[in-house]
Design an enzyme around this catalytic site. Structure first.
Site, mmCIF file in Angstrom:
data_model
loop_
_atom_site.group_PDB
_atom_site.id
_atom_site.type_symbol
_atom_site.label_atom_id
_atom_site.label_comp_id
_atom_site.label_asym_id
_atom_site.label_seq_id
_atom_site.Cartn_x
_atom_site.Cartn_y
_atom_site.Cartn_z
ATOM 1 N N HIS A 210 46.611 -17.528 69.359
ATOM 2 C CA HIS A 210 47.114 -16.761 70.513
ATOM 3 C C HIS A 210 47.619 -15.396 70.077
ATOM 4 O O HIS A 210 47.297 -14.377 70.714
ATOM 5 C CB HIS A 210 48.237 -17.550 71.191
ATOM 6 C CG HIS A 210 48.992 -16.767 72.213
ATOM 7 N ND1 HIS A 210 48.647 -16.726 73.556
ATOM 8 C CD2 HIS A 210 50.092 -15.965 72.091
ATOM 9 C CE1 HIS A 210 49.484 -15.955 74.206
ATOM 10 N NE2 HIS A 210 50.380 -15.477 73.352
ATOM 11 N N GLU A 211 48.402 -15.341 69.012
ATOM 12 C CA GLU A 211 48.991 -14.066 68.586
ATOM 13 C C GLU A 211 47.924 -13.122 68.033
ATOM 14 O O GLU A 211 47.960 -11.908 68.305
ATOM 15 C CB GLU A 211 50.078 -14.321 67.530
ATOM 16 C CG GLU A 211 51.242 -15.171 68.020
ATOM 17 C CD GLU A 211 51.944 -14.568 69.230
ATOM 18 O OE1 GLU A 211 51.902 -13.329 69.403
ATOM 19 O OE2 GLU A 211 52.548 -15.333 70.004
ATOM 20 N N HIS A 214 45.878 -11.276 70.715
ATOM 21 C CA HIS A 214 46.420 -10.028 71.264
ATOM 22 C C HIS A 214 45.831 -8.815 70.540
ATOM 23 O O HIS A 214 45.571 -7.776 71.151
ATOM 24 C CB HIS A 214 47.944 -10.014 71.140
ATOM 25 C CG HIS A 214 48.652 -10.833 72.174
ATOM 26 N ND1 HIS A 214 48.520 -10.603 73.524
ATOM 27 C CD2 HIS A 214 49.518 -11.883 72.055
ATOM 28 C CE1 HIS A 214 49.264 -11.463 74.195
ATOM 29 N NE2 HIS A 214 49.876 -12.254 73.334
ATOM 30 N N GLU A 265 48.876 -12.402 78.451
ATOM 31 C CA GLU A 265 49.254 -13.648 77.787
ATOM 32 C C GLU A 265 48.234 -14.751 78.083
ATOM 33 O O GLU A 265 47.854 -15.514 77.181
ATOM 34 C CB GLU A 265 50.644 -14.081 78.242
ATOM 35 C CG GLU A 265 51.761 -13.161 77.789
ATOM 36 C CD GLU A 265 51.896 -13.112 76.277
ATOM 37 O OE1 GLU A 265 51.591 -14.130 75.615
ATOM 38 O OE2 GLU A 265 52.287 -12.063 75.754
#
Length: 379
Positions: A210-211, A214, A265
């Protein structure tokens, strides 16, 4: 002859009666009703500054409601500049639309990936974070750091162009912080408080995927590009509603910034899920991770005032994306990765007890360079 004289006398009497009636209209004490024929003017008034004789302006009606009146004032006095700026801005906006990798979402962005990384580097954010966390960063040989580095190493081939960055991994010894983030340019920060919630490397891959997503989507560049719209929206709200700048900024954040943040997100959840599946991590672990995160969080703000979707909505979205991720996981030919789970749990337990060195030593992708700090683990 008599007929002609009678006609003159009748005309004279009629003229005298009309004159008397006209004079009676000017007499204050005259009790007789008078209906003089006068020309009525337009009942609609024109605002101060309107040119006399302009029928179009005399027909315009102004609202007595303050915000609407101020909007009318701007439009009627600056109509041409507003049209020029609006058309030019619309063309500029459309010209700088692009698709986000993987999800193909259309978004406005004027910051290139290299400029995005340079902005972060020039701001000194990375050095500032290292200074803030000095004394809490675990060394490169620590089992937890090595485990996080291994997951990042497996995810990097799926990052679509980011593997060449100078990646560094830092694990912050802070059991109270359940968080992780990745700065543009490959600077990974993981707080030890989130590792027990991850449970194993599959859960950790869900977080790091997920990070890192970004960065894949260049969300920082998108936020920088949208900042001008946020400022313009805050100014418009402050002027039209006659409120302070801080209140206008809060309204603009609520209407423009927070929804876009939640979109980013959710997009990072989607991209990260596909990345972890391609890296041979079980995508269903992401669903399990967010279920554990929901239990671990004591308070969750309402979604409309939060930068993140609610845990419930995240789980529902992940369920929709799971079939796609599972197809990628199967097509990649990934075998069982359960053998990593025991190593990860052992590393977490070692981190809690403070014991080190019981795992087989494993170096990162690159050896430590001369001059680098001892608590840095990089690629």
């Amino acid at each position: 002859m008599f007929a002609f004289r009678a006609g003159l006398q009748a005309a004279g009497r009629a003229a005298r009666q009309g004159f008397t009636r006209a004079r009676s209209c000017d007499t204050v004490f005259n009790a007789r009703p008078c209906t003089p024929q006068i020309k009525r003017f337009a009942s609609r008034y024109s605002r101060f500054g309107d040119k006399p004789g302009s029928g179009r302006q005399q027909q315009q009606q102004w609202s007595t409601f303050g915000p609407v009146y101020r909007a009318q004032y701007i439009w009627r006095n600056y109509q041409r500049p507003l049209i020029v700026v609006g058309v030019g801005g619309g063309v500029f906006y459309v010209y700088n639309l692009e698709e986000v990798p993987v999800t193909q979402r259309r978004r406005f962005n004027v910051v290139s990936p290299s400029s995005e990384e340079k902005m972060v580097t020039d701001s000194g954010a990375y050095e500032s974070l290292l200074q803030d966390f000095r004394g809490k960063v675990l060394p490169a040989e620590h089992p937890l750091t090595m485990q996080v580095a291994r997951v990042v190493e497996k995810l990097l081939p799926t990052t679509r162009g980011l593997a060449g960055d100078n990646w560094r991994v830092h694990v912050i010894d802070d059991p109270q912080q359940k968080n992780a983030f990745v700065l543009p340019g490959g600077k990974v920060f993981v707080f030890s408080g989130i590792l027990p919630i991850c449970q194993d490397e599959n859960g950790l891959a869900a977080v790091l995927g997920h990070e890192i997503a970004h960065n894949v989507a260049h969300h920082a560049a998108e936020r920088i590009s949208r900042s001008s719209f946020i400022m313009l929206g805050a100014f418009a709200v402050s002027f039209i509603f006659d409120v302070s700048g801080q209140f206008g900024n809060s309204i603009a954040q609520l209407i423009l910034s927070l929804p876009n943040s939640r979109t980013q997100e959710a997009e990072a959840d989607h991209i990260g899920l596909l990345m972890m599946a391609e890296a041979c991590y079980d995508p269903e672990a992401a669903l399990d991770f967010w279920a554990r995160m929901k239990k671990a969080e004591q308070f969750e703000p309402p979604q409309f005032i939060s930068t993140h979707p609610s845990n419930y909505n995240r789980a529902q979205q992940i369920k929709k994306w799971l079939p796609e991720a599972q197809r990628i996981y199967a097509d990649t030919g990934c075998g069982s990765v359960s053998r990593y789970a025991a190593d990860f749990k052992e590393a977490v337990s070692l981190g809690r007890s403070g014991r080190q060195g019981q795992l087989r030593p494993q170096r990162p992708l690159a050896t430590r360079r001369n001059g680098d700090e001892e608590d840095d683990d990089f690629f």
